[in-house]
Design an enzyme around this catalytic site. Structure first.
Site, PDB file in Angstrom:
ATOM      1  N   GLY A  22       1.804   5.383  -4.474  1.00  0.00           N
ATOM      2  CA  GLY A  22       1.018   6.281  -5.131  1.00  0.00           C
ATOM      3  C   GLY A  22       0.250   6.122  -6.309  1.00  0.00           C
ATOM      4  N   LYS A  23      -0.227   5.684  -5.277  1.00  0.00           N
ATOM      5  CA  LYS A  23      -1.770   4.954  -6.485  1.00  0.00           C
ATOM      6  C   LYS A  23      -2.710   6.286  -7.116  1.00  0.00           C
ATOM      7  CE  LYS A  23      -3.458   2.040  -3.745  1.00  0.00           C
ATOM      8  NZ  LYS A  23      -2.465   1.996  -2.782  1.00  0.00           N
ATOM      9  N   GLY A  24      -3.002   7.148  -5.427  1.00  0.00           N
ATOM     10  CA  GLY A  24      -4.232   8.339  -5.564  1.00  0.00           C
ATOM     11  C   GLY A  24      -3.443   8.606  -7.092  1.00  0.00           C
ATOM     12  N   GLY A  59       0.950  -0.564   0.011  1.00  0.00           N
ATOM     13  CA  GLY A  59       0.096   0.064   0.031  1.00  0.00           C
ATOM     14  C   GLY A  59       0.477   1.480  -0.550  1.00  0.00           C
ATOM     15  N   ASP A  60       0.180   1.964  -0.224  1.00  0.00           N
ATOM     16  CA  ASP A  60       0.466   3.682   0.178  1.00  0.00           C
ATOM     17  C   ASP A  60       2.081   3.300  -1.239  1.00  0.00           C
ATOM     18  OD1 ASP A  60      -0.978   4.057   2.069  1.00  0.00           O
ATOM     19  OD2 ASP A  60       0.554   3.145   3.004  1.00  0.00           O
ATOM     20  N   THR A  62      -4.246   7.108   8.980  1.00  0.00           N
ATOM     21  CA  THR A  62      -3.710   7.535  10.583  1.00  0.00           C
ATOM     22  C   THR A  62      -3.091   8.320  11.087  1.00  0.00           C
ATOM     23  OG1 THR A  62      -2.975   5.431  10.301  1.00  0.00           O
ATOM     24  CG2 THR A  62      -5.012   5.060  11.231  1.00  0.00           C
ATOM     25  N   GLY A  63      -2.310   9.112  10.403  1.00  0.00           N
ATOM     26  CA  GLY A  63      -0.539   9.326  10.529  1.00  0.00           C
ATOM     27  C   GLY A  63       0.430   8.326  11.470  1.00  0.00           C
ATOM     28  N   ARG A  87       5.414   5.404   9.050  1.00  0.00           N
ATOM     29  CA  ARG A  87       5.458   3.494   7.964  1.00  0.00           C
ATOM     30  C   ARG A  87       6.464   3.086   8.252  1.00  0.00           C
ATOM     31  NH1 ARG A  87       2.764   6.918   3.014  1.00  0.00           N
ATOM     32  NH2 ARG A  87       0.485   7.571   3.047  1.00  0.00           N
ATOM     33  N   THR A 144       8.458  11.027  -9.988  1.00  0.00           N
ATOM     34  CA  THR A 144      10.014  11.759  -9.921  1.00  0.00           C
ATOM     35  C   THR A 144       9.535  12.907  -9.253  1.00  0.00           C
ATOM     36  OG1 THR A 144       9.482  13.038 -11.032  1.00  0.00           O
ATOM     37  CG2 THR A 144      11.495  11.174 -11.582  1.00  0.00           C
ATOM     38  N   GLY A 172      -6.110   6.066   1.644  1.00  0.00           N
ATOM     39  CA  GLY A 172      -5.724   7.020   2.031  1.00  0.00           C
ATOM     40  C   GLY A 172      -4.544   7.121   1.119  1.00  0.00           C
ATOM     41  N   HIS A 173      -5.759   8.378   0.038  1.00  0.00           N
ATOM     42  CA  HIS A 173      -4.451   8.438  -1.033  1.00  0.00           C
ATOM     43  C   HIS A 173      -4.309  10.267  -1.011  1.00  0.00           C
ATOM     44  CE1 HIS A 173      -5.898   5.113  -1.967  1.00  0.00           C
ATOM     45  NE2 HIS A 173      -6.750   5.103  -2.789  1.00  0.00           N
ATOM     46  N   THR A 174      -2.573  11.031  -0.890  1.00  0.00           N
ATOM     47  CA  THR A 174      -2.488  11.602  -1.550  1.00  0.00           C
ATOM     48  C   THR A 174      -2.251  12.547  -2.843  1.00  0.00           C
ATOM     49  OG1 THR A 174      -2.116  12.076   1.460  1.00  0.00           O
ATOM     50  CG2 THR A 174      -2.022  14.121  -0.039  1.00  0.00           C
ATOM     51  N   GLN A 215      -5.110  -0.295  -0.857  1.00  0.00           N
ATOM     52  CA  GLN A 215      -4.229  -1.069   0.094  1.00  0.00           C
ATOM     53  C   GLN A 215      -3.358  -1.680  -1.440  1.00  0.00           C
ATOM     54  OE1 GLN A 215      -7.700  -2.008   0.762  1.00  0.00           O
ATOM     55  NE2 GLN A 215      -7.383   0.280   1.932  1.00  0.00           N
TER      56      GLN A 215
HETATM   57  P1  GDP Z   1      -1.655   5.878  -2.642  1.00  0.00           P
HETATM   58  O1  GDP Z   1      -2.099   5.525  -0.827  1.00  0.00           O
HETATM   59  O2  GDP Z   1      -0.585   4.267  -2.607  1.00  0.00           O
HETATM   60  O3  GDP Z   1      -2.080   6.073  -3.193  1.00  0.00           O
HETATM   61  O4  GDP Z   1      -0.259   6.248  -2.383  1.00  0.00           O
HETATM   62  P2  GDP Z   1      -0.653   7.462  -0.670  1.00  0.00           P
HETATM   63  O5  GDP Z   1      -0.910   8.546  -1.271  1.00  0.00           O
HETATM   64  O6  GDP Z   1      -1.650   6.979   0.652  1.00  0.00           O
HETATM   65  O7  GDP Z   1       0.832   8.167  -0.804  1.00  0.00           O
HETATM   66  C1  GDP Z   1       2.664   8.031  -1.108  1.00  0.00           C
HETATM   67  C2  GDP Z   1       2.285   9.516  -0.562  1.00  0.00           C
HETATM   68  O8  GDP Z   1       3.812   9.160  -1.787  1.00  0.00           O
HETATM   69  C3  GDP Z   1       1.230  10.562  -1.207  1.00  0.00           C
HETATM   70  O9  GDP Z   1       1.668  11.510  -0.359  1.00  0.00           O
HETATM   71  C4  GDP Z   1       1.947  11.497  -2.460  1.00  0.00           C
HETATM   72  O10 GDP Z   1       1.957  12.694  -2.550  1.00  0.00           O
HETATM   73  C5  GDP Z   1       3.498  11.176  -2.193  1.00  0.00           C
HETATM   74  N1  GDP Z   1       3.747  10.670  -3.585  1.00  0.00           N
HETATM   75  C6  GDP Z   1       3.342  10.104  -4.782  1.00  0.00           C
HETATM   76  N2  GDP Z   1       4.216  10.163  -5.625  1.00  0.00           N
HETATM   77  C7  GDP Z   1       5.674  10.286  -5.670  1.00  0.00           C
HETATM   78  C8  GDP Z   1       7.027  10.615  -5.805  1.00  0.00           C
HETATM   79  O11 GDP Z   1       7.406  10.501  -6.679  1.00  0.00           O
HETATM   80  N3  GDP Z   1       7.529  11.824  -5.544  1.00  0.00           N
HETATM   81  C9  GDP Z   1       7.808  12.015  -3.760  1.00  0.00           C
HETATM   82  N4  GDP Z   1       8.099  12.290  -3.197  1.00  0.00           N
HETATM   83  N5  GDP Z   1       6.395  11.961  -3.550  1.00  0.00           N
HETATM   84  C10 GDP Z   1       5.463  11.320  -4.121  1.00  0.00           C
HETATM   85  P1  IMO Z   2      -4.086   2.383   0.084  1.00  0.00           P
HETATM   86  O1  IMO Z   2      -5.396   2.315  -0.774  1.00  0.00           O
HETATM   87  C1  IMO Z   2      -1.524   1.461   3.778  1.00  0.00           C
HETATM   88  C2  IMO Z   2      -3.408  -2.404   6.953  1.00  0.00           C
HETATM   89  C3  IMO Z   2      -3.106  -1.489   8.126  1.00  0.00           C
HETATM   90  C4  IMO Z   2      -2.839  -2.921   8.685  1.00  0.00           C
HETATM   91  C5  IMO Z   2      -4.037  -3.374   7.782  1.00  0.00           C
HETATM   92  C6  IMO Z   2      -5.339  -4.637   8.322  1.00  0.00           C
HETATM   93  O2  IMO Z   2      -3.777   4.188   1.240  1.00  0.00           O
HETATM   94  O3  IMO Z   2      -2.211   2.030   0.222  1.00  0.00           O
HETATM   95  P2  IMO Z   2      -7.612  -2.653   7.916  1.00  0.00           P
HETATM   96  O4  IMO Z   2      -8.091  -1.117   8.329  1.00  0.00           O
HETATM   97  O5  IMO Z   2      -7.225  -2.950   5.931  1.00  0.00           O
HETATM   98  O6  IMO Z   2      -8.472  -3.938   8.310  1.00  0.00           O
HETATM   99  O7  IMO Z   2      -6.336  -2.956   8.145  1.00  0.00           O
HETATM  100  O8  IMO Z   2      -3.959  -2.590   6.679  1.00  0.00           O
HETATM  101  N1  IMO Z   2      -3.558  -0.583   5.422  1.00  0.00           N
HETATM  102  C7  IMO Z   2      -3.309  -0.280   4.861  1.00  0.00           C
HETATM  103  N2  IMO Z   2      -1.877  -0.227   4.688  1.00  0.00           N
HETATM  104  N3  IMO Z   2      -2.148   1.701   3.046  1.00  0.00           N
HETATM  105  C8  IMO Z   2      -3.428   1.502   2.610  1.00  0.00           C
HETATM  106  O9  IMO Z   2      -4.253   1.511   1.556  1.00  0.00           O
HETATM  107  C9  IMO Z   2      -3.612   0.595   4.188  1.00  0.00           C
HETATM  108  N4  IMO Z   2      -5.035   0.414   4.342  1.00  0.00           N
HETATM  109  C10 IMO Z   2      -4.734  -0.463   5.601  1.00  0.00           C
HETATM  110  O10 IMO Z   2      -2.475  -0.660   8.822  1.00  0.00           O
HETATM  111  O11 IMO Z   2      -2.252  -3.395   8.789  1.00  0.00           O
HETATM  112 MG    MG Z   3      -2.600   5.413   1.134  1.00  0.00          MG
END
Ligand code: GDP
Ligand code: IMO
Ligand code: MG
Length: 433
Positions: free
Chosen positions: A15-17, A12-13, A301-302, A305, A414, A40-42, A224
């Protein structure tokens, strides 16, 4: 017609968003297929920062329809709050959002049940996002859940709700859950919330099929990542839904034969939030540097990671499970300051090579990663939008990942902004979007 799935290749996280927002310029519909407001996608667009949780990232593009599929679980209060926040930022949510009548509803007692379950003696806590996601999916597979469509048949809803509430009361009493739960108030509030979104609820499978039959382009957005998938992830340290590519079909009602391509999103390193095995975790200063440079703190959740190095066996595994056509490697710029970059190229267990992803978390915890160290480039890649402009060593790093994982690296991110992205001309990715 192009129908593609974009999903996370790690925990997860990734940068899918950002990636979905960027690609959605070329699509008519973006559909979420699983998860809930645990995601959570920023996304940054110019000066504005958007945080999406439940609503597909495609909503940010005027004219793109956003669909919440049947595989998603919906907390109505969270949905309404997210809608309000986005509307206040000028996004036409009510105009463009459609919600499946088969999506399940998260109730406040799901959160309380989760809290209780995580705190139970002798249970290894998963470290969930505490959003009630797991207990709602439990009710879904237990065939006692309540779906969006049920909310609009008041008589049947009340009966179903009362049965569900009686179940939860028994559970709460058995496990001595001391928090007061006002079931009647929850029911009434649910009815009020439901009325506010009724016009957006429909059979989204029909909507998607109609759109595709008219040549519209659909992108499926995974939440995720594959290693959090309930079947293929690091069970039990997973989420409760099918985050892998197969989930896009069950979670929207679109058959596998209609999918043209599958795109994996992976960081140039790796992170994980919550508990569970993490073979390449770096608990030292290098991990701190990744966290600092990558601003690796959860959007929901803040929580900080956990950070570590790119894991080739893991990526090969998620490529196998998903059938990636192409990878987008994000956050390359976060590695800019490193002298050398370790990459895990193999797993060992008790001294022997491991060729398959272990099925138990205990085995995965005992894995010894085998690293190769690649030279860092020590110059800024931030914002570079053409492959040729990347430093040679950064290109070598990407070629190394491509060679070892066996999957094309078609895109590179980048920076967080839309224009801080490289799409390699002539790549499979370029052909799919
Ligand atoms: P998601 O859950 O997969 O959508 O990812 P998140 O949004 O939770 O986490 C990705 C974080 O990295 C976000 O704060 C984005 O703004 C940031 N981000 C995405 N792509 C890049 C990148 O190429 N470089 C940097 N420095 N930040 C990025
Ligand atoms: P995005 O879409 C990262 C993790 C939680 C926990 C486990 C189970 O932003 O990538 P849950 O509340 O889903 O039952 O928790 O999954 N988790 C994530 N970790 N990115 C996420 O979403 C997540 N959604 C759930 O931290 O370990
Ligand atoms: Mg996320």
């Amino acid at each position: 017609m192009s129908t593609v799935i974009v999903l996370g290749a790690q925990w997860g996280d990734a940068g899918k968003g950002k990636v979905v927002d960027l690609f959605s310029e070329r699509f008519d519909i973006v559909a979420r297929y699983q998860g809930g407001h645990n995601a959570g996608h920023t996304v940054f667009i110019g000066e504005k920062k958007f945080v999406l949780k439940l609503i597909p990232s495609g909503i940010l593009r005027p004219g793109v329809e956003a669909v919440i599929g049947n595989g998603v679980v919906i907390d109505l209060a969270a949905l309404l709050q997210e809608m309000e926040t986005l509307e206040a930022m000028g996004i036409a949510v009510s105009k463009n959002l459609r919600i499946s009548n088969r999506a399940h509803v998260i109730f406040p007692f799901h959160r309380l049940i989760e809290k209780m379950s995580e705190a139970r003696e002798n249970r290894v806590p998963i470290g969930t996002t505490s959003r009630g996601i797991g207990p709602c999916y439990e009710d879904k597979t237990g065939r006692r859940g309540i779906r969006m469509a049920d909310l609009f048949d008041p008589e049947s809803f009340r009966t179903m709700y009362d049965v569900l509430a009686a179940d939860k009361k028994t559970l709460a009493d058995t496990f001595q859950l001391n928090e007061e739960i006002d079931y009647a108030a929850i029911r009434q509030q649910t009815e009020e919330y439901a009325a506010r979104i009724q016009s957006l609820v429909c059979d989204t499978a029909v909507l998607l099929h109609d759109a595709m039959s008219h040549g519209k382009r659909v992108m499926f957005e995974g939440a995720q990542g594959t290693m959090l998938d309930v079947d293929h992830g690091t069970y039990p340290f997973v989420t409760s839904s099918s985050a892998a590519a197969g989930g896009a079909c069950t979670g929207t009602g679109v058959p596998p034969t209609k999918i043209n391509g599958i795109i994996g999103v992976s960081k140039a390193y790796i992170t994980r939030v919550g508990s569970g095995p993490f073979p390449t975790e770096s608990k030292d200063a290098a991990g701190d540097l990744l966290r600092r440079e990558g601003n690796e703190f959860g959007a929901v959740t803040g929580r900080p990671r956990r950070c570590g190095w790119f894991d080739v066996p893991l990526l090969r595994y998620t490529a196998m499970v998903n059938g990636f056509d192409s990878l987008v490697i994000t956050k390359l710029d976060v590695l800019d300051h490193l002298d050398e970059i370790p990459v895990c190229v193999g797993y060992k267990l008790c001294g022997a090579d491991v060729h398959e992803m272990p099925a138990t978390w205990r085995a995965l915890e005992m894995i010894q990663p085998v690293y190769e160290k690649l030279p860092g480039w020590r110059t800024s890649t931030r914002g570079i939008a053409r492959y040729e402009q990347l430093p040679e060593r950064a290109q070598s790093y990407l070629k190394f990942l491509e060679g070892k994982t066996g999957v094309e690296v078609g895109g590179i991110s980048t920076g967080p902004e839309r224009n801080e992205t490289i799409i390699r001309p002539g790549s499979k990715l370029d052909g799919l979007i």
